[in-house]
Design a protein around this motif. Structure first.
Motif, PDB file in Angstrom:
ATOM      1  N   UNK A   1      25.526 -28.101  12.530  1.00  0.00           N
ATOM      2  CA  UNK A   1      24.365 -28.333  13.390  1.00  0.00           C
ATOM      3  C   UNK A   1      23.219 -27.378  13.070  1.00  0.00           C
ATOM      4  N   UNK A   2      22.023 -27.935  12.959  1.00  0.00           N
ATOM      5  CA  UNK A   2      20.837 -27.116  12.702  1.00  0.00           C
ATOM      6  C   UNK A   2      20.667 -26.685  11.267  1.00  0.00           C
ATOM      7  N   UNK A   3      21.513 -27.203  10.364  1.00  0.00           N
ATOM      8  CA  UNK A   3      21.449 -26.797   8.956  1.00  0.00           C
ATOM      9  C   UNK A   3      21.331 -28.032   8.082  1.00  0.00           C
ATOM     10  N   UNK A   4      20.420 -27.979   7.114  1.00  0.00           N
ATOM     11  CA  UNK A   4      20.292 -29.048   6.129  1.00  0.00           C
ATOM     12  C   UNK A   4      20.231 -28.428   4.741  1.00  0.00           C
ATOM     13  N   UNK A   5      20.121 -29.271   3.719  1.00  0.00           N
ATOM     14  CA  UNK A   5      20.134 -28.743   2.355  1.00  0.00           C
ATOM     15  C   UNK A   5      18.913 -27.871   2.068  1.00  0.00           C
ATOM     16  N   UNK A   6      17.817 -28.131   2.746  1.00  0.00           N
ATOM     17  CA  UNK A   6      16.634 -27.274   2.572  1.00  0.00           C
ATOM     18  C   UNK A   6      16.939 -25.858   3.052  1.00  0.00           C
ATOM     19  N   UNK A   7      17.658 -25.754   4.154  1.00  0.00           N
ATOM     20  CA  UNK A   7      18.052 -24.435   4.665  1.00  0.00           C
ATOM     21  C   UNK A   7      18.940 -23.723   3.650  1.00  0.00           C
ATOM     22  N   UNK A   8      19.927 -24.445   3.128  1.00  0.00           N
ATOM     23  CA  UNK A   8      20.845 -23.851   2.152  1.00  0.00           C
ATOM     24  C   UNK A   8      20.092 -23.391   0.918  1.00  0.00           C
ATOM     25  N   UNK A   9      19.178 -24.216   0.421  1.00  0.00           N
ATOM     26  CA  UNK A   9      18.415 -23.852  -0.771  1.00  0.00           C
ATOM     27  C   UNK A   9      17.546 -22.625  -0.513  1.00  0.00           C
TER      28      UNK A   9
ATOM     29  N   UNK B   1      16.947 -13.774  12.016  1.00  0.00           N
ATOM     30  CA  UNK B   1      16.457 -14.990  12.679  1.00  0.00           C
ATOM     31  C   UNK B   1      17.341 -16.199  12.395  1.00  0.00           C
ATOM     32  N   UNK B   2      18.075 -16.166  11.264  1.00  0.00           N
ATOM     33  CA  UNK B   2      18.912 -17.316  10.892  1.00  0.00           C
ATOM     34  C   UNK B   2      20.377 -16.905  10.745  1.00  0.00           C
ATOM     35  N   UNK B   3      20.725 -15.733  11.252  1.00  0.00           N
ATOM     36  CA  UNK B   3      22.064 -15.224  10.995  1.00  0.00           C
ATOM     37  C   UNK B   3      23.156 -16.142  11.540  1.00  0.00           C
ATOM     38  N   UNK B   4      22.971 -16.667  12.743  1.00  0.00           N
ATOM     39  CA  UNK B   4      24.003 -17.525  13.321  1.00  0.00           C
ATOM     40  C   UNK B   4      24.217 -18.776  12.475  1.00  0.00           C
ATOM     41  N   UNK B   5      23.135 -19.348  11.945  1.00  0.00           N
ATOM     42  CA  UNK B   5      23.280 -20.514  11.062  1.00  0.00           C
ATOM     43  C   UNK B   5      24.015 -20.138   9.774  1.00  0.00           C
ATOM     44  N   UNK B   6      23.699 -18.979   9.225  1.00  0.00           N
ATOM     45  CA  UNK B   6      24.372 -18.532   8.007  1.00  0.00           C
ATOM     46  C   UNK B   6      25.872 -18.391   8.244  1.00  0.00           C
ATOM     47  N   UNK B   7      26.240 -17.815   9.363  1.00  0.00           N
ATOM     48  CA  UNK B   7      27.667 -17.639   9.677  1.00  0.00           C
ATOM     49  C   UNK B   7      28.345 -18.993   9.813  1.00  0.00           C
ATOM     50  N   UNK B   8      27.670 -19.939  10.475  1.00  0.00           N
ATOM     51  CA  UNK B   8      28.274 -21.266  10.644  1.00  0.00           C
ATOM     52  C   UNK B   8      28.475 -21.961   9.293  1.00  0.00           C
ATOM     53  N   UNK B   9      27.493 -21.800   8.395  1.00  0.00           N
ATOM     54  CA  UNK B   9      27.620 -22.406   7.061  1.00  0.00           C
ATOM     55  C   UNK B   9      28.811 -21.815   6.322  1.00  0.00           C
ATOM     56  N   UNK B  10      28.928 -20.504   6.313  1.00  0.00           N
ATOM     57  CA  UNK B  10      30.018 -19.839   5.592  1.00  0.00           C
ATOM     58  C   UNK B  10      31.367 -20.235   6.183  1.00  0.00           C
ATOM     59  N   UNK B  11      31.459 -20.292   7.488  1.00  0.00           N
ATOM     60  CA  UNK B  11      32.720 -20.673   8.121  1.00  0.00           C
ATOM     61  C   UNK B  11      33.079 -22.121   7.800  1.00  0.00           C
ATOM     62  N   UNK B  12      32.075 -23.009   7.794  1.00  0.00           N
ATOM     63  CA  UNK B  12      32.342 -24.420   7.493  1.00  0.00           C
ATOM     64  C   UNK B  12      32.850 -24.574   6.062  1.00  0.00           C
ATOM     65  N   UNK B  13      32.184 -23.914   5.118  1.00  0.00           N
ATOM     66  CA  UNK B  13      32.608 -24.012   3.714  1.00  0.00           C
ATOM     67  C   UNK B  13      34.015 -23.437   3.562  1.00  0.00           C
ATOM     68  N   UNK B  14      34.298 -22.339   4.243  1.00  0.00           N
ATOM     69  CA  UNK B  14      35.610 -21.723   4.130  1.00  0.00           C
ATOM     70  C   UNK B  14      36.733 -22.586   4.671  1.00  0.00           C
TER      71      UNK B  14
END
Length: 392
Positions: free
Chosen positions: A173-181, A145-158
């Motif tokens: 987009x669509x990601x905040x620190x609550x999502x990361x936590x 359900x959140x896979x696309x957001x996870x991929x975007x986070x990993x790509x951004x950090x990389x």
């Protein structure tokens, strides 16, 4: 005699579901491995069963009727035909001959299609992650359900240097620190797989994403209170530890305590400050090299954790003297003894012989199991007397 247990159609499904659950079936498909037909040998009636338990054998054979199992190919064999026993045709093996049939049998076709769609999309954006997905398909499905957001986070950090920013500044987009936590466990696995080694501090637990992957972390503050006349317009300060390292408060004596109320209630002591350790004094004090040049006292609870912290402080500052952490103080306050819920483990190598023996007695329950005496339970008169004695 009752016939032995015979294989049921649901037994096959159950066995295959175990393989599905551990990911091996979908991993093989994601990895592009050709499908090898699966054959399951059926345990069924023998010739004697067909004679003595005909009805049970007939019902069992009917349960394997091919019309009931469109996703299986049922292979039969002949039993009997000797020693006057009639011959019978019974199911012998069940075959799953394609992945399509396997997914349909398990009822997971929709999940498989969803995984393949996620895998194909990720392969275009992050090929390294696609490789990870092929090895861990069930984890992908659990986070689909959140896979696309996870991929975007990993790509951004990389693609960004993290050294000068906080994790809060992650701009996806669509990601905040609550999502990361919330998703830090799976993010840690993905980042460990994709980031170069020099971007990962493997000595820091995966639960601490910011520190492990090089982001700025919340600064450590040292809280200190002047017990004598303050040279500043403040009697108490909370200062960043790295900034306090280059500034001395200009006193001769420093008392380090773990309990806030005890820290606040210490009586006046000329030319001295108190530092609040709050359970991690050793981590705080290592930032302050000017402690090498003062009379340093550590006062913790009389329990295994208190002596463990004292040991850590003295490892960095060997001249540290313990305060009110002795056997006389312990026995003078017996009515106030409490219980330590969990004891500290480890070899303490920086205690005096008297401290080490008391720590050992506490650990082994010589006086009472899990005995502890907390700082705030020590009489204020004893505190004043100890401070006066160490001041002179």
């Amino acid at each position: 005699m009752k016939p032995a247990k015979w294989s049921r159609p649901e037994d096959i499904v159950e066995a295959l579901r175990r393989k599905w659950a551990d990911g091996r079936l979908l991993a093989a498909a994601a990895g592009g491995h050709p499908f090898e037909p699966i054959a399951v040998t059926l345990k069924g009636p023998v010739a004697a069963d067909a004679l003595h338990h005909f009805e049970e054998a007939y019902v069992w054979a009917q349960s394997w009727d091919p019309s009931l199992h469109p996703h299986l190919r049922v292979q039969t064999k002949t039993i009997g035909g000797r020693n006057g026993l009639p011959s019978q045709t019974v199911p012998a093996q069940a075959w799953i001959e394609s992945r399509h049939a396997l997914w349909a049998l398990l009822g997971v076709t929709a999940e498989v299609d969803h995984f393949h769609a996620l895998h194909a999309h990720t392969a275009l954006r992050a090929p390294d992650l696609a490789l990870w997905m092929a090895d861990h398909p069930m984890k992908v499905l659990r986070h689909s359900a959140v896979w696309h957001q996870l991929v975007r986070v990993v790509c951004w950090i990389g693609s960004h240097s993290a050294e000068q920013i906080y994790l809060r500044e992650l701009d996806v987009p669509g990601v905040d620190t609550k999502f990361v936590e919330t998703h830090k466990a799976i993010l840690a696995e993905l980042l460990d797989h994709t980031l170069p080694e020099d971007r990962i501090d493997s000595g820091i637990p995966k639960s601490n994403l910011a520190a492990r992957y090089g982001f700025r972390v919340k600064p450590t503050y040292v809280r200190l209170r002047y017990l004598g006349t303050s040279p500043l317009p403040f009697s108490e300060l909370a200062v960043r530890a790295d900034e306090l390292a280059d500034w001395s408060p200009g006193v001769r004596t420093v008392f380090v305590l773990e309990n806030e109320i005890t820290y606040l209630s210490l009586p006046p002591v000329p030319d001295a400050i108190a530092i609040l350790g709050s359970g991690y004094a050793a981590a705080l004090l290592r930032h302050l090299p000017w402690l090498d040049d003062v009379d340093l006292y550590y006062w913790g609870d009389i329990d295994t954790h208190g002596f463990a912290i004292l040991d850590q402080v003295r490892e960095r500052f060997p001249h540290t003297t313990s305060l009110l952490m002795d056997r006389a103080t312990l026995f003078a306050h017996e009515p106030h003894w409490g219980q330590e819920m969990t004891q500290a483990n480890g070899n303490l190598t920086h205690l005096t012989p008297e401290e080490a023996q008391l720590a050992q007695d506490l650990r082994t329950g010589v006086y009472r199991p899990n005995l502890r005496l907390e700082q705030e339970r020590i009489a204020i008169g004893a505190v004043r007397e100890a401070l006066t004695r160490h001041r002179n």
